[in-house]
Write a protein that holds these residues in place. Sequence first.
Motif, short mmCIF file in Angstrom:
data_model
loop_
_atom_site.label_atom_id
_atom_site.label_comp_id
_atom_site.label_asym_id
_atom_site.label_seq_id
_atom_site.Cartn_x
_atom_site.Cartn_y
_atom_site.Cartn_z
N GLN A 73 -23.11 -34.90 22.57
CA GLN A 73 -23.27 -33.60 23.23
C GLN A 73 -21.97 -33.27 23.77
OE1 GLN A 73 -25.69 -35.61 26.29
NE2 GLN A 73 -27.73 -34.74 25.74
N TYR B 9 -9.21 -31.63 29.29
CA TYR B 9 -10.74 -31.82 29.35
C TYR B 9 -10.83 -33.47 29.42
CZ TYR B 9 -11.59 -27.19 27.39
OH TYR B 9 -11.71 -25.94 27.40
N ARG C 197 -19.50 -33.47 21.91
CA ARG C 197 -18.78 -32.78 20.59
C ARG C 197 -19.32 -31.25 20.84
NH1 ARG C 197 -19.37 -30.58 16.28
NH2 ARG C 197 -17.79 -30.95 14.69
N GLU C 198 -20.50 -31.03 21.13
CA GLU C 198 -21.08 -29.76 21.13
C GLU C 198 -20.51 -28.91 22.09
OE1 GLU C 198 -25.44 -29.52 21.23
OE2 GLU C 198 -25.74 -31.65 20.27
N ILE C 199 -20.37 -29.58 23.27
CA ILE C 199 -19.52 -28.94 24.42
C ILE C 199 -18.22 -28.20 23.84
CG2 ILE C 199 -18.70 -28.96 26.86
CD1 ILE C 199 -20.77 -31.16 27.19
N LEU D 96 -12.54 -31.67 15.12
CA LEU D 96 -12.10 -30.68 16.13
C LEU D 96 -10.74 -31.21 16.52
CD1 LEU D 96 -15.09 -30.92 18.52
CD2 LEU D 96 -14.63 -29.29 17.19
N SER E 211 -17.03 -28.19 20.87
CA SER E 211 -16.87 -27.20 19.72
C SER E 211 -16.72 -25.93 20.00
CB SER E 211 -17.88 -27.57 18.69
OG SER E 211 -19.11 -27.26 19.47
N ALA E 212 -17.31 -25.39 21.31
CA ALA E 212 -17.30 -24.06 21.88
C ALA E 212 -15.92 -23.53 22.60
CB ALA E 212 -18.55 -23.80 22.85
N ARG E 213 -15.09 -24.87 22.47
CA ARG E 213 -13.84 -24.39 23.10
C ARG E 213 -12.48 -24.32 22.12
NH1 ARG E 213 -15.12 -23.41 28.46
NH2 ARG E 213 -17.10 -24.71 28.48
N ASP E 214 -11.72 -23.46 22.63
CA ASP E 214 -10.41 -23.63 21.52
C ASP E 214 -9.62 -24.66 21.84
OD1 ASP E 214 -8.30 -22.90 19.99
OD2 ASP E 214 -7.69 -20.94 21.13
N ILE F 166 -24.45 -29.72 28.42
CA ILE F 166 -25.24 -28.99 27.66
C ILE F 166 -26.54 -28.02 28.27
CG2 ILE F 166 -27.02 -29.13 25.77
CD1 ILE F 166 -24.35 -29.65 24.42
#
Length: 192
Positions: free
Chosen positions: A39, A6, A41-43, A73, A45-48, A190
């Motif tokens: 933003q 990423y 971080r929000e993206i 994270l 946080s949905a990832r492993d 987002i």
Amino acid sequence: MTPPVYVLRHGQTEWNAQHRIQGRLDSPLTRLGRAQAQQQREILSARDLRDFQVICSPQGRAFHTASIALEGLARAIHTDRRLSEIAVGEWEGLRRNALGADQPMDESEESALDLYERAPGGEGFAALHARCAEFLADLRRPSVLVTHGITSRMLRLIILGKDISEIGMLPGGQGVVYHLEDGEMNRLSIGA
């Protein structure tokens, strides 16, 4: 082959807002820049990210972004100087429109890519390519990379197997995350 990554660019800085070339110099994140890191971080946080290491440019604007984007994270943020922004020599700190361009240009980063290549005393794209290729060759684990606008483009260019001349065809952006895996790139944002 490069492990999955990423790639994040730092959030907007005071100098970004002023259309100044930062290079190896630094300026603080603006309120918008901190929101852009949130933003990211929000993206993320949905990832492993359990198996991912975090590697960041040592420059302040990138490290501040990483600390916001990866809060809670990641266990640690490691730095690597090879993720620093391209050096632009004598032009660091100058406004783009003060560089004596022969024709008017807009203030977008994309319109200024040529400036990074021809800056007097600067690093240039070939040297940046070599630095980024060396970094990627050493990468052994899935990683979150927090870097800068031009360096981000160069890393992604190399991973995608493109020529240096195609650097301007890659999208930029703050507040987004690029996921690269198996030769494919996805822009994560987002609401997208």
